[in-house]
Design a protein around this motif. Structure first.
Motif, PDB file in Angstrom:
ATOM      1  N   ILE A  51      -1.681  -0.780  -4.405  1.00  0.00           N
ATOM      2  CA  ILE A  51      -3.119  -0.932  -4.147  1.00  0.00           C
ATOM      3  C   ILE A  51      -3.635   0.464  -3.847  1.00  0.00           C
ATOM      4  N   ARG A  52      -4.559   0.951  -4.671  1.00  0.00           N
ATOM      5  CA  ARG A  52      -4.992   2.338  -4.513  1.00  0.00           C
ATOM      6  C   ARG A  52      -6.454   2.471  -4.140  1.00  0.00           C
ATOM      7  N   LYS A  53      -7.342   1.829  -4.874  1.00  0.00           N
ATOM      8  CA  LYS A  53      -8.763   2.127  -4.747  1.00  0.00           C
ATOM      9  C   LYS A  53      -9.469   1.288  -3.694  1.00  0.00           C
ATOM     10  N   GLU A  54      -9.031   0.076  -3.467  1.00  0.00           N
ATOM     11  CA  GLU A  54      -9.739  -0.781  -2.517  1.00  0.00           C
ATOM     12  C   GLU A  54      -9.489  -0.316  -1.088  1.00  0.00           C
ATOM     13  N   LYS A  55     -10.482  -0.539  -0.243  1.00  0.00           N
ATOM     14  CA  LYS A  55     -10.307  -0.277   1.188  1.00  0.00           C
ATOM     15  C   LYS A  55      -9.734  -1.537   1.811  1.00  0.00           C
ATOM     16  N   ARG A 104       0.825  -1.212   0.000  1.00  0.00           N
ATOM     17  CA  ARG A 104       0.000   0.000   0.000  1.00  0.00           C
ATOM     18  C   ARG A 104       0.856   1.257   0.000  1.00  0.00           C
ATOM     19  N   ARG A 141       1.971   2.319  -3.252  1.00  0.00           N
ATOM     20  CA  ARG A 141       0.817   2.682  -4.080  1.00  0.00           C
ATOM     21  C   ARG A 141       0.505   1.647  -5.159  1.00  0.00           C
TER      22      ARG A 141
END
Length: 193
Positions: free
Chosen positions: A150-154, A145, A148
């Motif tokens: 993984i950007r859009k998923e929570k 994370r 960056r």
């Protein structure tokens, strides 16, 4: 501790501070009680106490002792001279409590499930931190994370204190005498997930 070579004003301290420096001869003027800016802390306090007369220091000490004894006689457990631990320290200690099961008695209306009822239930919940349960997955996810990837998923990159199992179903009557049963409402066992 006292510099006996200094000449102090024979006037009481309240009068000598009010007297203008031009009206007193140079030999009777008291030096100012200001601390020099560029010297060590010990030197600053030494020079500050040297500016007090012996009687003034005795009066200061007796006032401090009296304050302390009054605080102890009135049930105080701490020195009133030292500040209590601030909110920042309390928050820091609260942050490091391990994951545990807690309970609270609340009305059904306070649960926020849309029911109107004055009945009370024992609500058990999980609270605490899970720092000791960090696994390789959590460390790797945090690293990916931060780069960056993984950007859009929570996604949570650390374990969370959650219920592992739930108590029995809870039944109650609402304000209109209708009977309801709610499942998985109260935690039975907590752990780091």
């Amino acid at each position: 501790m006292f510099n006996r070579s200094r000449t102090y004003s024979p006037l009481p301290s309240s009068l000598s501070s009010r007297a203008s420096s031009s009206s007193l001869p140079a030999a009777l003027r008291r030096p100012p009680r200001a601390l020099p800016r560029h010297s060590s802390l010990l030197t600053q306090y030494s020079s500050l106490f040297e500016s007090y007369t012996e009687g003034e220091i005795r009066q200061l000490i007796s006032a401090l002792v009296e304050r302390y004894s009054q605080a102890m006689n009135s049930g105080g457990h701490e020195l009133p001279l030292f500040p209590k631990a601030g909110n920042r320290m309390k928050r820091a200690r609260a942050r490091h409590k391990p994951c545990a099961l807690k309970e609270l008695e609340v009305s059904v209306s306070e649960l926020g499930l849309g029911y109107e009822s004055d009945e009370t239930v024992l609500f058990r919940y999980c609270s605490g931190t899970c720092d000791t349960a960090v696994r390789n997955y959590d460390l790797s996810l945090k690293s990916v994370r931060s780069k960056r990837r993984i950007r859009k998923e929570k996604v949570r990159a650390r374990p969370c204190c959650r219920p592992l199992s739930y108590d029995d179903d809870v039944s109650f009557l609402d304000a209109y005498n209708r009977y309801y049963t709610v499942n998985e409402l109260s935690a039975k066992e907590c752990g780091c997930v």
